[in-house]
Design an enzyme around this catalytic site. Structure first.
Site, PDB file in Angstrom:
ATOM      1  N   HIS A 201      16.336  31.218  60.503  1.00 42.83           N
ATOM      2  CA  HIS A 201      17.348  31.172  61.565  1.00 42.83           C
ATOM      3  C   HIS A 201      17.038  30.196  62.687  1.00 42.83           C
ATOM      4  CE1 HIS A 201      14.424  33.725  63.608  1.00 42.83           C
ATOM      5  NE2 HIS A 201      15.033  33.407  64.725  1.00 42.83           N
TER       6      HIS A 201
HETATM    7  C1  UD1 Z   1      17.400  34.558  69.272  1.00 45.30           C
HETATM    8  C2  UD1 Z   1      16.135  34.079  69.952  1.00 45.30           C
HETATM    9  C3  UD1 Z   1      15.038  33.840  68.907  1.00 45.30           C
HETATM   10  C4  UD1 Z   1      14.855  35.050  68.011  1.00 45.30           C
HETATM   11  C5  UD1 Z   1      16.195  35.402  67.388  1.00 45.30           C
HETATM   12  C6  UD1 Z   1      16.111  36.585  66.459  1.00 45.30           C
HETATM   13  C7  UD1 Z   1      16.546  32.764  71.992  1.00 45.30           C
HETATM   14  C8  UD1 Z   1      16.462  31.435  72.581  1.00 45.30           C
HETATM   15  N1  UD1 Z   1      16.334  32.833  70.671  1.00 45.30           N
HETATM   16  O1  UD1 Z   1      17.895  33.493  68.477  1.00 45.30           O
HETATM   17  O2  UD1 Z   1      13.833  33.605  69.574  1.00 45.30           O
HETATM   18  O3  UD1 Z   1      13.906  34.763  66.999  1.00 45.30           O
HETATM   19  O4  UD1 Z   1      17.102  35.692  68.459  1.00 45.30           O
HETATM   20  O5  UD1 Z   1      17.339  36.830  65.860  1.00 45.30           O
HETATM   21  O6  UD1 Z   1      16.778  33.728  72.699  1.00 45.30           O
HETATM   22  N2  UD1 Z   1      25.114  36.106  66.476  1.00 45.30           N
HETATM   23  C9  UD1 Z   1      25.961  37.030  65.923  1.00 45.30           C
HETATM   24  N3  UD1 Z   1      25.712  38.349  66.156  1.00 45.30           N
HETATM   25  C10 UD1 Z   1      24.693  38.776  66.926  1.00 45.30           C
HETATM   26  C11 UD1 Z   1      23.829  37.817  67.488  1.00 45.30           C
HETATM   27  C12 UD1 Z   1      24.045  36.490  67.257  1.00 45.30           C
HETATM   28  O7  UD1 Z   1      26.904  36.699  65.231  1.00 45.30           O
HETATM   29  O8  UD1 Z   1      24.530  39.989  67.081  1.00 45.30           O
HETATM   30  C13 UD1 Z   1      25.343  34.680  66.213  1.00 45.30           C
HETATM   31  C14 UD1 Z   1      26.191  34.043  67.250  1.00 45.30           C
HETATM   32  O9  UD1 Z   1      27.059  33.176  66.642  1.00 45.30           O
HETATM   33  C15 UD1 Z   1      25.220  33.258  68.088  1.00 45.30           C
HETATM   34  C16 UD1 Z   1      24.128  32.916  67.086  1.00 45.30           C
HETATM   35  O10 UD1 Z   1      24.113  34.003  66.160  1.00 45.30           O
HETATM   36  O11 UD1 Z   1      25.775  32.128  68.646  1.00 45.30           O
HETATM   37  C17 UD1 Z   1      22.791  32.781  67.706  1.00 45.30           C
HETATM   38  O12 UD1 Z   1      22.452  33.942  68.465  1.00 45.30           O
HETATM   39  P1  UD1 Z   1      21.489  33.836  69.762  1.00 45.30           P
HETATM   40  O13 UD1 Z   1      21.166  35.166  70.272  1.00 45.30           O
HETATM   41  O14 UD1 Z   1      22.045  32.840  70.703  1.00 45.30           O
HETATM   42  O15 UD1 Z   1      20.175  33.206  69.203  1.00 45.30           O
HETATM   43  P2  UD1 Z   1      19.357  33.519  67.888  1.00 45.30           P
HETATM   44  O16 UD1 Z   1      19.520  32.367  66.995  1.00 45.30           O
HETATM   45  O17 UD1 Z   1      19.660  34.890  67.343  1.00 45.30           O
END
Ligand code: UD1
Length: 352
Positions: A201
């Site tokens: 991811h």
């Molecule tokens: C975040 C953390 C990362 C961690 C990861 C675990 C930061 C900078 N990064 O990254 O360190 O390893 O979480 O998962 O904080 N999304 C969904 N549903 C959710 C959550 C996210 O659909 O419940 C999608 C959204 O489109 C979002 C994307 O995933 O834009 C990324 O989510 P985000 O929380 O921004 O960062 P992660 O890539 O999950």
């Protein structure tokens, strides 16, 4: 003493649970739990609360997704009035996600003490958003709880006073130790006896179509030897579909609950990942881990554990995988203080 915990993203629910539980048994400690809502899907959040026995949050800031600036700013804006109202003696922040740094900044500006759980980890790679979050959070924290000695050294080199640093061990391993017996007794339907477990991811691996395509190509090669089981993070699933990439030969699953994922990890022939926490969990479990990153903020998993950094080099992945298939994988040991009692040590220090 009034302790406010703030979490928002999947990897930190496992770190919160042991601290929260250990503080429960202390007298005169009142606890409040704030969820930022950074992760909001039920299978990225709610199911972890259930399995880890974490009570429902007292406050949910419901920030959701956004660019880094937007998400961080939104957490800060929504957390500030909560902090002013709750008036805790200390706020505990966990890990290295945007929720961590945002909360630490709000506390620092309002003069509220901050404790950072999992302080001192460094990849020395500032292109990783988490590295920026770690550096800033550690500068702002008043008490820093480190998982291992390398963390203490990193912090002292950055000018942090030794009196503020407490080496308590790995809190995430506390949750693993507690739930491993449950995980081991699970039946997992639809997964063969031998398989490679994959998670992916990191923005650096999934946001660029050429990079993601080449990683999927490597996984396709792996699938000739072992079934590839891939519980996909929502971000990775989005990118795979946006870029129109093929995954027919891989067994894609939705993100899994903690215990189910632990069950799969403990039985895997090999884990292929770009996660931080999974490098540690596989080291504890003695399962070979091939990490699709050039560096790691968890160097003990390489020097003591079962982790090998293969970067984005398909040749290296191939050669390391053949060692595993031939039963010649790296043998590791469990690092000191990864013993299931880190949360209790944190509670004891806070109570003092
Ligand atoms: C975040 C953390 C990362 C961690 C990861 C675990 C930061 C900078 N990064 O990254 O360190 O390893 O979480 O998962 O904080 N999304 C969904 N549903 C959710 C959550 C996210 O659909 O419940 C999608 C959204 O489109 C979002 C994307 O995933 O834009 C990324 O989510 P985000 O929380 O921004 O960062 P992660 O890539 O999950």
């Amino acid at each position: 003493m009034k302790v406010l915990h703030i979490v928002g993203a999947r990897p930190n629910f496992m770190k919160l649970a042991p601290v929260l539980n250990a503080l429960k048994s202390r007298e005169n400690v009142a606890q409040t739990l704030v969820h930022t809502g950074q992760h909001y899907d039920a299978n990225m959040s709610d199911v972890f609360f259930e399995q880890l026995g974490i009570p429902a949050p007292d406050v949910n800031l419901s920030v959701g997704s956004g660019s880094h600036a937007r998400q961080t700013a939104e957490i800060m804006t929504r957390f500030e009035p909560v902090l002013l109202e709750q008036k805790p003696d200390i706020v505990l922040v966990y890990g290295d996600v945007n929720s961590t740094v945002a909360a630490a900044l709000v506390c620092a500006k309002l003069g509220v003490r901050v404790g950072h759980v999992e302080a001192g980890l460094r990849s020395f790679d500032r292109t990783m958003p988490e590295e920026i979050n770690r550096l800033v959070t550690d500068q702002l924290a008043d008490i820093l709880f480190t998982p291992s000695g390398d963390g203490d050294i990193n912090l002292q080199k950055e000018g942090i006073a030794a009196e503020k640093i407490f080496r308590v061990g790995n809190v995430m391993i506390d949750s693993l130790v507690k739930l491993l017996p449950v995980a081991r007794s699970r039946n997992f339907d639809g997964v063969p006896e031998r398989y490679a477990l994959v998670t992916l991811h990191r923005p650096a691996n999934v946001d660029d179509s050429r990079v993601l395509k080449s990683i999927l190509q490597s996984l396709l090669e792996v699938s000739h030897d072992l079934t590839v089981v891939f519980p996909a993070h929502p971000r990775s699933r989005q990118r795979i579909s946006e870029f129109g990439l093929k995954t027919d030969q891989l067994r894609l699953l939705d993100p899994l609950p903690y215990v189910d994922f632990l069950c799969l990890q403990s039985r895997a022939q090999v884990v292929i990942t770009d996660s931080g926490g999974i490098q540690e969990e596989t080291t504890y479990l003695g399962v070979p881990c091939l990490t699709l990153r050039e560096n790691t903020e968890r160097p003990l998993t390489v020097t003591l554990g079962t982790n090998v950094l293969v970067g984005r080099d398909p040749e290296k992945l191939r050669s390391e995988l053949s060692l595993v298939l031939a039963g010649k994988q790296k043998k590791g040991t469990i690092p000191p203080l990864w013993d299931g009692h880190a949360g209790e040590r944190i509670a004891a220090i806070l109570a003092e």
